[in-house]
Structures are given as C-alpha cells and as structure tokens.
Design a protein around this motif. Structure first.
Motif, mmCIF file in Angstrom:
data_model
loop_
_atom_site.group_PDB
_atom_site.id
_atom_site.type_symbol
_atom_site.label_atom_id
_atom_site.label_comp_id
_atom_site.label_asym_id
_atom_site.label_seq_id
_atom_site.Cartn_x
_atom_site.Cartn_y
_atom_site.Cartn_z
ATOM 1 N N THR A 145 0.838 -1.197 0.000
ATOM 2 C CA THR A 145 0.000 0.000 0.000
ATOM 3 C C THR A 145 0.875 1.251 0.000
ATOM 4 O OG1 THR A 145 -0.096 0.193 2.409
ATOM 5 C CG2 THR A 145 -1.755 -1.211 1.339
ATOM 6 N N LEU A 146 0.274 2.366 -0.379
ATOM 7 C CA LEU A 146 1.015 3.635 -0.347
ATOM 8 C C LEU A 146 1.390 4.000 1.086
ATOM 9 C CD1 LEU A 146 -1.015 5.723 -2.962
ATOM 10 C CD2 LEU A 146 1.152 4.498 -3.301
ATOM 11 N N GLY A 147 0.536 3.618 2.042
ATOM 12 C CA GLY A 147 0.875 3.865 3.445
ATOM 13 C C GLY A 147 2.115 3.098 3.866
ATOM 14 N N GLU A 148 2.218 1.851 3.439
ATOM 15 C CA GLU A 148 3.402 1.047 3.763
ATOM 16 C C GLU A 148 4.647 1.632 3.106
ATOM 17 O OE1 GLU A 148 1.350 -3.368 4.318
ATOM 18 O OE2 GLU A 148 1.813 -2.644 2.301
ATOM 19 N N GLY A 171 9.878 7.011 5.395
ATOM 20 C CA GLY A 171 9.865 8.027 6.430
ATOM 21 C C GLY A 171 9.047 9.238 6.055
ATOM 22 N N GLN A 172 7.964 9.031 5.278
ATOM 23 C CA GLN A 172 7.123 10.135 4.809
ATOM 24 C C GLN A 172 5.724 10.048 5.411
ATOM 25 O OE1 GLN A 172 7.032 10.693 0.557
ATOM 26 N NE2 GLN A 172 9.155 10.040 0.287
ATOM 27 N N GLN A 173 5.073 11.199 5.458
ATOM 28 C CA GLN A 173 3.684 11.263 5.867
ATOM 29 C C GLN A 173 2.789 11.110 4.634
ATOM 30 O OE1 GLN A 173 2.208 11.697 8.972
ATOM 31 N NE2 GLN A 173 4.240 11.466 9.910
ATOM 32 N N VAL A 174 1.686 10.406 4.785
ATOM 33 C CA VAL A 174 0.719 10.305 3.691
ATOM 34 C C VAL A 174 -0.161 11.553 3.728
ATOM 35 C CG1 VAL A 174 -1.195 8.986 2.710
ATOM 36 C CG2 VAL A 174 0.692 7.798 3.851
ATOM 37 N N GLU A 233 -4.373 3.321 1.784
ATOM 38 C CA GLU A 233 -4.718 1.919 1.568
ATOM 39 C C GLU A 233 -4.649 1.501 0.094
ATOM 40 O OE1 GLU A 233 -8.462 1.076 3.424
ATOM 41 O OE2 GLU A 233 -7.920 2.182 5.252
ATOM 42 N N ARG A 234 -4.350 2.426 -0.782
ATOM 43 C CA ARG A 234 -4.284 2.090 -2.207
ATOM 44 C C ARG A 234 -3.029 1.267 -2.494
ATOM 45 N NH1 ARG A 234 -6.112 7.969 -4.793
ATOM 46 N NH2 ARG A 234 -7.980 8.190 -3.457
#
Length: 230
Positions: free
Chosen positions: A24-27, A33-36, A131-132
């Motif tokens: 996922t993009l969140g993972e 080390g970035q914020q979504v 979640e994408r």
C-alpha cells in the motif's frame, strides 16, 4: 531516510519495481519516512515522487528519462478496479518556440516514450490514499504501430504550433496524443508563435497520452501475462 541509489542495470530496477507490487502507499510512505497527505489536491505528484524514491530515480524534472543511464522513463498510472486508467498521462512539456526543423526522431517526447516503466496504482477515490495498492510493473516500448500513431499526432500538433495555431488546439486533436495547458495556475505564461508569425504569450502546454491508448497497452500486456501463466 536516505533514498536508494540509482539502479545500475535494468534487472535491479525491475526487481525493485516487482518488490513494490501489492504494497500500500501507506506502507511505502512509512518505509520512506514520509507522511501520507490527506488527499492529492495539493499533492498531485506525491505518488509519483514516492515511487521514484523507492526505485532510485535520479532525473527529477530534467528533460531526460527518470533513469537516464538505463534509458527508462517512469510513469505511475492510477487505475480503476477494472484496470482502466482514470486520467490521461502527462509525458513532457511541449516546445512552443524554436521548433522549426524539429523532427520526431530528435524530439524529447520520443526520447521519453522510447522505454517506459509503468507502475499502476489503485486510484479509486473510495479507497483511502494510504490503503491504495501498487500493481505489477510493466516495462514497455512502443510497437511499430504505436509509434506511428504517436508520430502522426505529434507532427500534426507541431505543424499547428509552427503555423501559430496553438490556441486552436483542443484536447480532441490527436488519436492517441493530445496537447493541453500545463501549469500550476492560469497566470503562468510562456512565449509562443502567433498567427502572424510574431512572438506572443500563451499558457505552457504539455503532451498527454489519451486514456484509450494507455488502457490498451495495459490490457494487452496483462492479457499476455495471463495467457503465459495458463
């Protein structure tokens, strides 16, 4: 967190791209080390930049491929649940002056599209951004027929630019390629050729691949993968 170094060969690039599939993009953001961001309205290029980080792309906004040593351009492409792209794909900024004598063979757009690593990403707005999931990568070069279509559209659009007809070009022009305004806001202006051949000011333009074209190349590739697996 330090980004991976640029891949030194095609195999390493493809291994890195394969490793992203299913995550996922969140993972991916956490690994970098970035914020979504809450949404993409003010962060339109965030997904592409995140994927670039993981793959070690080095070109940034330079007029060359994202992996210049490998001759490969990176394009993330948002898709719906059926694998259809949700938007046209930006390729590069279109030259509006000094274009007389420019040929397809020596154009930046041909260079950019000579070899493209496509990374599909779930793009449905019903799926929260974090979640994408990222899809399987596709390394693509245009077939003879695809390049002929791209070249024909490019030549027709460039002829209109040379003739001072840039303001008459709409998104309907071109079978697979279109020319559209490309700027952060409508106030940005650049030099172009006017009707009388004299310099004029207009909004910057960009070349975009139409949805039907990218949908067909994705569909053909993944259909081929399915047949190979049977």
């Amino acid at each position: 967190m330090k980004a991976p170094s640029p891949p030194h060969n095609k195999q390493l690039l493809l291994e890195r791209a394969d490793a992203l599939a299913g995550l996922t993009l969140g993972e991916l953001a956490a690994m970098a080390g970035q914020q979504v961001p809450r949404d993409l309205r003010r962060h339109k290029g965030w997904i592409g930049q995140l994927i670039e980080w993981h793959l070690g792309a080095s070109a940034g906004s330079k007029p060359e491929q994202d992996f210049p040593d490998l001759g490969i351009e990176l394009k993330t492409i948002p898709i719906d649940p059926f694998g259809k792209p949700l938007e046209t794909t930006f390729v590069c900024v279109a030259p509006l002056v000094g274009v007389s004598g420019l040929t397809w063979e020596h154009s930046n757009i041909r260079n950019k599209l000579s070899r493209v690593l496509w990374i599909p990403v779930e793009g449905s707005r019903t799926i929260p951004l974090a979640e994408r999931r990222v899809g399987m990568p596709l390394l693509w070069s245009p077939s003879r027929e695809e390049e002929a279509l791209l070249r024909q559209d490019w030549e027709e659009l460039m002829d209109m630019i040379v003739l001072g007809e840039v303001e008459q070009i709409t998104a309907r022009h071109g079978q697979v390629l279109q020319l559209r305004p490309k700027a952060a806001n409508g106030q940005a202006l650049t030099r172009a050729i006017g009707h009388d051949g004299e310099p004029t000011l207009t909004r910057p333009r960009g070349f975009y691949l139409k949805i039907a074209f990218t949908h067909a190349l994705l569909r053909n590739y993944y259909a081929g993968m399915g047949q190979a697996a049977n």
